[in-house]
Design an enzyme around this catalytic site. Structure first.
Site, PDB file in Angstrom:
ATOM      1  N   LYS B  70       0.867  -1.184   0.000  1.00 54.09           N
ATOM      2  CA  LYS B  70       0.000   0.000   0.000  1.00 54.09           C
ATOM      3  C   LYS B  70       0.902   1.232   0.000  1.00 54.09           C
ATOM      4  O   LYS B  70       1.915   1.263   0.728  1.00 54.09           O
ATOM      5  CB  LYS B  70      -0.874  -0.048   1.251  1.00 54.09           C
ATOM      6  CG  LYS B  70      -1.902   1.056   1.377  1.00 54.09           C
ATOM      7  CD  LYS B  70      -2.723   0.817   2.631  1.00 54.09           C
ATOM      8  CE  LYS B  70      -3.854   1.794   2.817  1.00 54.09           C
ATOM      9  NZ  LYS B  70      -4.678   1.472   4.002  1.00 54.09           N
ATOM     10  N   SER B 145      -9.334   1.270   3.082  1.00 55.38           N
ATOM     11  CA  SER B 145      -8.530   2.084   2.202  1.00 55.38           C
ATOM     12  C   SER B 145      -7.492   1.321   1.403  1.00 55.38           C
ATOM     13  O   SER B 145      -6.938   1.862   0.442  1.00 55.38           O
ATOM     14  CB  SER B 145      -7.829   3.177   3.001  1.00 55.38           C
ATOM     15  OG  SER B 145      -6.965   2.608   3.980  1.00 55.38           O
ATOM     16  N   SER B 169      -9.598  -1.098   7.004  1.00 59.18           N
ATOM     17  CA  SER B 169      -8.960  -0.886   5.696  1.00 59.18           C
ATOM     18  C   SER B 169      -8.249  -2.087   5.098  1.00 59.18           C
ATOM     19  O   SER B 169      -7.909  -2.067   3.915  1.00 59.18           O
ATOM     20  CB  SER B 169      -7.980   0.286   5.789  1.00 59.18           C
ATOM     21  OG  SER B 169      -8.690   1.489   5.928  1.00 59.18           O
TER      22      SER B 169
END
Lengths: 54, 467
Positions: B70, B145, B169
């Site tokens: 990420k 996310s 997330s």
């Protein structure tokens, strides 16, 4: 129940911290606060502060 | 191919690290234009690292395995954008602690993955980098996310990935993309070198195909880091070796209120999955989680303030550079009085105590990861219990309770609703990763939901074969 602060009140608080939101930003924040503030009030009732001598 | 199988193929010489990297790079080139899972692809660096690995004698458990991160996790010399305009030009000089650990295990970082701006939202529709698209239905969100992680794993654009989870997330995109993701206990994996959201809730963890893959990744990245004040001293177990012990007699508390409140088709998938758990030896018991209905409020009472504190300097100097949704959410924090944070802290302690007591009676809790299938990009509301609800509010009861107590949660694919994946959340007591992963593995040994792949064609109409 606490009313959602007015845009003018929010602006005063923001500027006191050196932040300068737009009118649109403050309206978006007020939409959040309208939901959050009553929930936070309920939370404070749920777990009231403990007095220092308790 | 799962990460575990790929690692095995690399170990036996069936495949070289360079070949593994090249195959994923080809696949990214062919497919990612449709998904926007990657923000940065480290093609040249990854190939050079693969060549370098082939010259080394030490071979860690992830030797030659391509992974992606990420884009809030620092890799020295590669931009960390956080899908934001503010950090668009930020190039860290040092690796994050987890990257150091991954490299020590032999992994190769092939790229950085798309996310909700600053990891502060569950849509992965950054106004600066564009939306990541769901491989099962590109007009729908991946969740967030860590949305790019979910998309990349589902579409076989990398073998394994590492994301972050503050309030869902890792779990949400894992559920929405039909892959497996683990939010570890808060503090088990270092946050050093990772862009923070709300430090008392942030957790770094794996998203991959299977529970075994997550176990291998977790074993590589977990461990105390004296340089991270949120890091805890806890033993790192050989998680992958503990998966085969089965779950006979394991007591699983079913959070019936969350099952009942979900979309009926989602609830049906979850109930069938619970039946599978029972069939492989688990004992199911219905439970009522104390303060569940307040968990979202408690997390928000703390998270809004913590996130605003992290961003305070940029709120003063770069306010207009945030996307509108993240800007509003960050601003909320500056208006909340300290008493709200303190009430949240007290309530959080109460929830921790009560859930700790519950874990004396059950080994795990089970619930849907999300109450509804992934909505279309641009949709703000979802139907829950026959009522239209804001998406961002609908997900809170399913995710915040476990973030609050810093518990490990795995989301495993457990079915489909109209072609869209559904996830089952298995929650353990703090530092109960081995049990959580063991149950997820037992479930995946009995089912094949985690093996289903989206019918994603390359632009030429053919398919780029995954390694």
């Amino acid at each position: 129940m606490a009313a959602t602060p007015s845009p003018a009140e929010l602006r005063r608080i923001a500027e006191g911290q050196g932040v300068s939101p737009t009118d649109q930003d403050l309206e978006a924040v007020r939409a959040f606060l309208a939901i959050l503030l009553p929930a936070f009030e309920e939370l404070e009732r749920l777990v009231p502060p403990t007095a220092p001598d308790e | 191919m799962s990460l575990a199988r790929l690692a095995g193929a690399l170990r036996t010489g069936e495949l070289s690290p360079r070949e593994a990297v090249e195959r994923y790079l080809r696949r990214i080139e062919a497919i990612d234009g449709q998904l926007n899972a990657y923000i940065t692809v480290r093609a040249d660096e990854a190939l050079a690292e693969a060549d370098s690995l082939e010259r080394t004698h030490e071979r860690g458990p992830l030797w030659g395995v391509p992974v992606a991160l990420k884009d809030v996790i620092d890799v020295a010399g590669t931009p960390t954008t956080a899908a934001s305009r503010i950090l668009a030009d930020y190039v860290p000089e040092r690796d994050a602690h987890v990257v150091t650990r991954l490299r020590a295990a032999g992994a190769i970082v092939v790229g950085k993955l798309n996310l909700h701006e600053f990891a502060y939202g569950a849509l992965t529709t950054s106004p600066h980098f564009g939306p990541a698209r769901n491989p099962w239905a590109p007009e729908r969100i991946c969740g967030g996310s860590s949305g790019g992680n979910g998309a990349a794993i589902a579409a076989d654009l990398v073998a394994g990935s590492v994301g972050t989870d503050t309030a869902g997330s890792i779990r949400i995109p894992s559920s929405y993309c039909g892959v497996t993701g683990l939010r570890p206990s808060t503090g088990l994996v270092s946050n050093r070198g990772v862009v923070a959201v709300a430090p008392s809730f942030d957790a770094v963890g794996p998203i991959a195909r299977t529970a075994m893959d997550c176990a291998l990744l977790l074993a590589a990245i977990a461990g105390h880091d004296p340089g991270d004040p949120t890091s805890v001293e806890a033993p790192v177990l050989p998680y992958e070796e503990l998966l085969g012990e089965g779950i006979r007699g394991l007591r699983v508390g079913v959070v019936t209120s969350l099952v009942d409140a979900a979309d009926p088709q989602v609830a049906d998938s979850v109930e069938k999955a619970l039946g599978e758990l029972r069939s492989v030896g688990a004992e199911l018991v219905p439970v009522t989680v104390p303060l569940l209905e307040h968990a979202g409020t408690i997390q928000q009472a703390m998270q809004f303030r913590e996130a605003a504190d992290v961003h305070m300097e940029w709120l003063r100097t770069r306010l207009s550079d945030y996307g509108a949704d993240v800007r509003a959410r960050l601003l909320v924090g500056i208006f909340l009085p300290p008493a709200v944070y303190e009430a949240g802290r007290r309530a959080r302690a109460s929830v921790c105590e009560k859930l700790g007591a519950m874990f004396q009676r059950v080994d795990l809790l089970a619930a849907p990861t999300m109450p509804v299938p992934p909505p279309r990009i641009g949709t703000e509301t979802v139907a829950v219990g026959g009522r239209e609800t804001l998406y961002r509010l609908a997900l809170i009861p399913y995710n915040s309770p476990w973030s609050l107590v810093g518990a490990p949660v795995v989301s495993v694919p457990c079915g489909f609703v109209e072609g869209l994946p559904v996830g089952l959340a298995l929650v353990g007591p703090r530092l109960g990763e081995a049990t959580v992963l063991r149950a997820a593995h037992a479930f995946q040994q009995a089912t094949d939901w985690h093996e289903r792949r989206p019918p994603l064609a390359t632009p030429g109409g053919g398919r780029a074969a995954p390694p």
